[in-house]
Each structure stands twice: as C-alpha cells, then as structure tokens.
Design a protein around this motif. Structure first.
Motif, mmCIF file in Angstrom:
data_model
loop_
_atom_site.group_PDB
_atom_site.id
_atom_site.type_symbol
_atom_site.label_atom_id
_atom_site.label_comp_id
_atom_site.label_asym_id
_atom_site.label_seq_id
_atom_site.Cartn_x
_atom_site.Cartn_y
_atom_site.Cartn_z
ATOM 1 N N ARG A 23 68.706 64.931 37.168
ATOM 2 C CA ARG A 23 70.140 64.629 36.972
ATOM 3 C C ARG A 23 70.479 63.246 37.513
ATOM 4 O O ARG A 23 71.183 62.470 36.866
ATOM 5 N N GLN A 24 69.983 62.933 38.692
ATOM 6 C CA GLN A 24 70.252 61.617 39.263
ATOM 7 C C GLN A 24 69.637 60.524 38.393
ATOM 8 O O GLN A 24 70.241 59.468 38.206
ATOM 9 N N ALA A 25 68.444 60.764 37.882
ATOM 10 C CA ALA A 25 67.793 59.790 37.006
ATOM 11 C C ALA A 25 68.610 59.587 35.729
ATOM 12 O O ALA A 25 68.793 58.457 35.269
ATOM 13 N N ARG A 26 69.104 60.681 35.173
ATOM 14 C CA ARG A 26 69.932 60.573 33.967
ATOM 15 C C ARG A 26 71.216 59.801 34.261
ATOM 16 O O ARG A 26 71.611 58.919 33.496
ATOM 17 N N ASP A 27 71.853 60.124 35.389
ATOM 18 C CA ASP A 27 73.079 59.400 35.759
ATOM 19 C C ASP A 27 72.797 57.915 35.972
ATOM 20 O O ASP A 27 73.584 57.061 35.563
#
Length: 99
Positions: free
Chosen positions: A26-30
């Motif tokens: 999720r952090q990578a996507r954000d």
C-alpha cells in the motif's frame, strides 16, 4: 504500481506476515501514485525496483524495517519520503503513517 503483484513478490522474496506485505504494498502504491519517484529519480516506481532496493537493507530486517530503511535513504537523498514510512502494522494490514 500493481499492489497485488507487489504483495506476492514481497512474500516470495522477504516473507513477513500478510499484514506486513499488504501495508508495504500500500505504501509503495501510494508512493508511486504521488509521482515523487519519477520526479526525483527520473523513472516511475516498479515492482522490480522495490524488490531490488529492499534487498539492499540489512539481512536481519523485517519487511517494514526494510521499507523504512529505503524510505530513510530516499529521504536523505531527496527529502519528502518520511510520510511514506510505516510506523505500525495492524492485523488488518493498515498502517500508521505520517500523512
């Protein structure tokens, strides 16, 4: 950034819990959605890119520690990456973040 593809790759490469894999993905996507990596480094964030950089972290680091290690390096080099660090991983895969 395909978060599901990244989750599977993180599991295979680094292990960790399902929640850890979800929160890092999720952090990578954000981060990818922010466009910051492309502006700072000249190319969009990809799954192989994430895996390569997390592999550079200390061998005994957990998956969130690896992610935060890389975010720390990027923050030192470019600034503005601290908001993408993982502070807490909840059982449901959510993260306490600085945003």
């Amino acid at each position: 950034m395909d978060a599901k593809r990244l989750e599977a790759a993180l599991a295979e490469e680094f292990g960790g819990t399902d929640a850890e894999q979800r929160v890092v993905a999720r952090q990578a996507r954000d981060l990818a959605d922010s466009g910051k990596p492309k502006r700072d480094r000249g190319h969009a964030l990809t799954v192989p890119d994430v895996l390569r950089h997390l592999s550079d972290a200390p061998d005994d680091a957990s998956l969130p520690e690896r992610w935060n290690w890389w975010m720390g390096a990027l923050d030192t080099a470019y600034g503005g990456y601290a908001p993408f660090t993982v502070r807490v991983v909840e059982d449901d895969g959510t993260a306490g973040v600085n945003r």
